[in-house]
Design a protein around this motif. Structure first.
Motif, PDB file in Angstrom:
ATOM      1  N   ASP A 108       0.809  -1.217   0.000  1.00  0.00           N
ATOM      2  CA  ASP A 108       0.000   0.000   0.000  1.00  0.00           C
ATOM      3  C   ASP A 108       0.846   1.273   0.000  1.00  0.00           C
ATOM      4  O   ASP A 108       0.878   2.017  -0.980  1.00  0.00           O
ATOM      5  N   GLU A 109       1.548   1.523   1.065  1.00  0.00           N
ATOM      6  CA  GLU A 109       2.253   2.796   1.243  1.00  0.00           C
ATOM      7  C   GLU A 109       3.411   2.962   0.263  1.00  0.00           C
ATOM      8  O   GLU A 109       3.665   4.063  -0.217  1.00  0.00           O
ATOM      9  N   ILE A 110       4.092   1.881  -0.067  1.00  0.00           N
ATOM     10  CA  ILE A 110       5.267   1.983  -0.931  1.00  0.00           C
ATOM     11  C   ILE A 110       4.908   2.436  -2.341  1.00  0.00           C
ATOM     12  O   ILE A 110       5.698   3.116  -2.996  1.00  0.00           O
ATOM     13  N   THR A 111       3.721   2.095  -2.829  1.00  0.00           N
ATOM     14  CA  THR A 111       3.352   2.520  -4.193  1.00  0.00           C
ATOM     15  C   THR A 111       3.282   4.042  -4.289  1.00  0.00           C
ATOM     16  O   THR A 111       3.631   4.608  -5.321  1.00  0.00           O
ATOM     17  N   GLY A 112       2.855   4.689  -3.220  1.00  0.00           N
ATOM     18  CA  GLY A 112       2.792   6.158  -3.227  1.00  0.00           C
ATOM     19  C   GLY A 112       4.172   6.783  -3.308  1.00  0.00           C
ATOM     20  O   GLY A 112       4.387   7.751  -4.054  1.00  0.00           O
ATOM     21  N   LEU A 113       5.114   6.244  -2.554  1.00  0.00           N
ATOM     22  CA  LEU A 113       6.480   6.777  -2.589  1.00  0.00           C
ATOM     23  C   LEU A 113       7.106   6.541  -3.964  1.00  0.00           C
ATOM     24  O   LEU A 113       7.737   7.435  -4.532  1.00  0.00           O
ATOM     25  N   ILE A 114       6.917   5.360  -4.518  1.00  0.00           N
ATOM     26  CA  ILE A 114       7.459   5.055  -5.851  1.00  0.00           C
ATOM     27  C   ILE A 114       6.864   6.004  -6.888  1.00  0.00           C
ATOM     28  O   ILE A 114       7.573   6.537  -7.746  1.00  0.00           O
ATOM     29  N   THR A 115       5.562   6.246  -6.809  1.00  0.00           N
ATOM     30  CA  THR A 115       4.905   7.183  -7.732  1.00  0.00           C
ATOM     31  C   THR A 115       5.519   8.568  -7.614  1.00  0.00           C
ATOM     32  O   THR A 115       5.843   9.213  -8.624  1.00  0.00           O
ATOM     33  N   ALA A 116       5.699   9.041  -6.391  1.00  0.00           N
ATOM     34  CA  ALA A 116       6.263  10.379  -6.170  1.00  0.00           C
ATOM     35  C   ALA A 116       7.668  10.485  -6.760  1.00  0.00           C
ATOM     36  O   ALA A 116       8.004  11.489  -7.405  1.00  0.00           O
ATOM     37  N   LEU A 126       8.228   5.099 -14.872  1.00  0.00           N
ATOM     38  CA  LEU A 126       8.685   3.943 -14.100  1.00  0.00           C
ATOM     39  C   LEU A 126       9.719   3.133 -14.866  1.00  0.00           C
ATOM     40  O   LEU A 126      10.461   2.356 -14.272  1.00  0.00           O
ATOM     41  N   TYR A 127       9.770   3.301 -16.177  1.00  0.00           N
ATOM     42  CA  TYR A 127      10.601   2.443 -17.011  1.00  0.00           C
ATOM     43  C   TYR A 127      12.093   2.582 -16.731  1.00  0.00           C
ATOM     44  O   TYR A 127      12.854   1.648 -16.956  1.00  0.00           O
ATOM     45  N   ASP A 128      12.523   3.762 -16.251  1.00  0.00           N
ATOM     46  CA  ASP A 128      13.948   3.939 -15.944  1.00  0.00           C
ATOM     47  C   ASP A 128      14.175   4.128 -14.442  1.00  0.00           C
ATOM     48  O   ASP A 128      15.269   4.490 -14.017  1.00  0.00           O
ATOM     49  N   LEU A 129      13.162   3.857 -13.647  1.00  0.00           N
ATOM     50  CA  LEU A 129      13.269   4.013 -12.195  1.00  0.00           C
ATOM     51  C   LEU A 129      13.901   2.768 -11.579  1.00  0.00           C
ATOM     52  O   LEU A 129      13.584   1.644 -11.974  1.00  0.00           O
ATOM     53  N   THR A 130      14.784   2.969 -10.620  1.00  0.00           N
ATOM     54  CA  THR A 130      15.419   1.858  -9.906  1.00  0.00           C
ATOM     55  C   THR A 130      15.193   2.020  -8.405  1.00  0.00           C
ATOM     56  O   THR A 130      14.870   3.122  -7.932  1.00  0.00           O
ATOM     57  N   ALA A 131      15.410   0.954  -7.685  1.00  0.00           N
ATOM     58  CA  ALA A 131      15.321   1.018  -6.228  1.00  0.00           C
ATOM     59  C   ALA A 131      16.347   2.005  -5.677  1.00  0.00           C
ATOM     60  O   ALA A 131      16.090   2.690  -4.682  1.00  0.00           O
ATOM     61  N   ALA A 132      17.498   2.113  -6.331  1.00  0.00           N
ATOM     62  CA  ALA A 132      18.531   3.063  -5.878  1.00  0.00           C
ATOM     63  C   ALA A 132      18.022   4.505  -5.928  1.00  0.00           C
ATOM     64  O   ALA A 132      18.320   5.305  -5.033  1.00  0.00           O
ATOM     65  N   LYS A 137      15.869   9.243  -2.526  1.00  0.00           N
ATOM     66  CA  LYS A 137      14.763  10.107  -2.090  1.00  0.00           C
ATOM     67  C   LYS A 137      14.279   9.720  -0.692  1.00  0.00           C
ATOM     68  O   LYS A 137      13.773  10.555   0.042  1.00  0.00           O
ATOM     69  N   TRP A 138      14.416   8.444  -0.332  1.00  0.00           N
ATOM     70  CA  TRP A 138      14.015   7.938   0.986  1.00  0.00           C
ATOM     71  C   TRP A 138      14.693   8.752   2.089  1.00  0.00           C
ATOM     72  O   TRP A 138      14.109   9.068   3.108  1.00  0.00           O
ATOM     73  N   LYS A 139      15.959   9.074   1.849  1.00  0.00           N
ATOM     74  CA  LYS A 139      16.763   9.776   2.856  1.00  0.00           C
ATOM     75  C   LYS A 139      16.348  11.235   3.015  1.00  0.00           C
ATOM     76  O   LYS A 139      16.641  11.853   4.023  1.00  0.00           O
TER      77      LYS A 139
END
Length: 192
Positions: A108-116, A126-132, A137-139
């Motif tokens: 649930d919550e992680i999809t919002g952060l990934i979208t942002a 999303l096609y060039d987005l990575t976890a890195a 941005k997490w920090k």
């Protein structure tokens, strides 16, 4: 309950396009994990799709999602789905027991952060987005300040998936529906 019936419930109660995109993103992540774990893909997907169906009519913690449960029951939504939806909010007191319940909480919550994060990239994709990229941005606590990072980390741990592996999995899942959720940006999908 099939996906079309679930989508009709969503369309009846949700007018905000961004909320619909969020629910579709959670559905995609749930389907991804159901496939990966050998679970019922339709059941998990429908649970993700419906999880926030009542947010516009019950936009407070006092009401959402518990006030939506009777509506779902009246429409014949299986109790397993209703219970998972109730368990995705800590304040309901419904413990997350099944893998599906833990998956919903984790997705649930992680999809919002990934979208942002995707939306602030030059590609808006999303096609060039990575976890890195998400990790950077997490920090930045001021970035997407509404995304509860402690809850995201706890949810991944409760689900039994390492946080950054989980982020990568959810990105992969969301890529499958990037055009539908407005996150294809100016890129074409790669041939993964």
């Amino acid at each position: 309950m099939n996906r079309e019936e679930a989508l009709n419930i969503v369309k009846e109660f949700v007018k905000n396009e961004n909320l619909i995109h969020h629910m579709l993103a959670v559905e995609a992540a749930m389907r991804f994990y159901a496939e990966k774990l050998g679970q019922d893909v339709e059941l998990w997907g429908i649970t993700g799709l419906l999880h926030d169906f009542d947010w516009e009519i019950h936009p407070t913690l006092e009401e959402h999602p518990q006030a939506g449960a009777p509506i779902l029951r009246a429409r014949g939504v299986p109790e397993e789905i209703v219970r998972a939806i109730l368990s995705h909010a800590d304040h309901t007191g419904v413990p997350r027991v099944s893998m599906m319940e833990k998956a919903l909480y984790a997705c649930d919550e992680i999809t919002g952060l990934i979208t942002a994060v995707a939306l602030v990239r030059p590609s808006r994709s999303l096609y060039d987005l990575t976890a890195a990229s998400v990790k950077k941005k997490w920090k930045e606590r001021s970035f997407a300040a509404g995304a509860n990072r402690e809850e995201i980390a706890r949810a991944a741990e409760e689900f039994g998936v390492e946080l950054w592996e989980h982020v990568e999995n959810v990105i992969t899942a969301m890529r499958r529906i990037a055009p539908q959720i407005g996150l294809a940006g100016n890129l074409q999908p790669s041939s993964e």
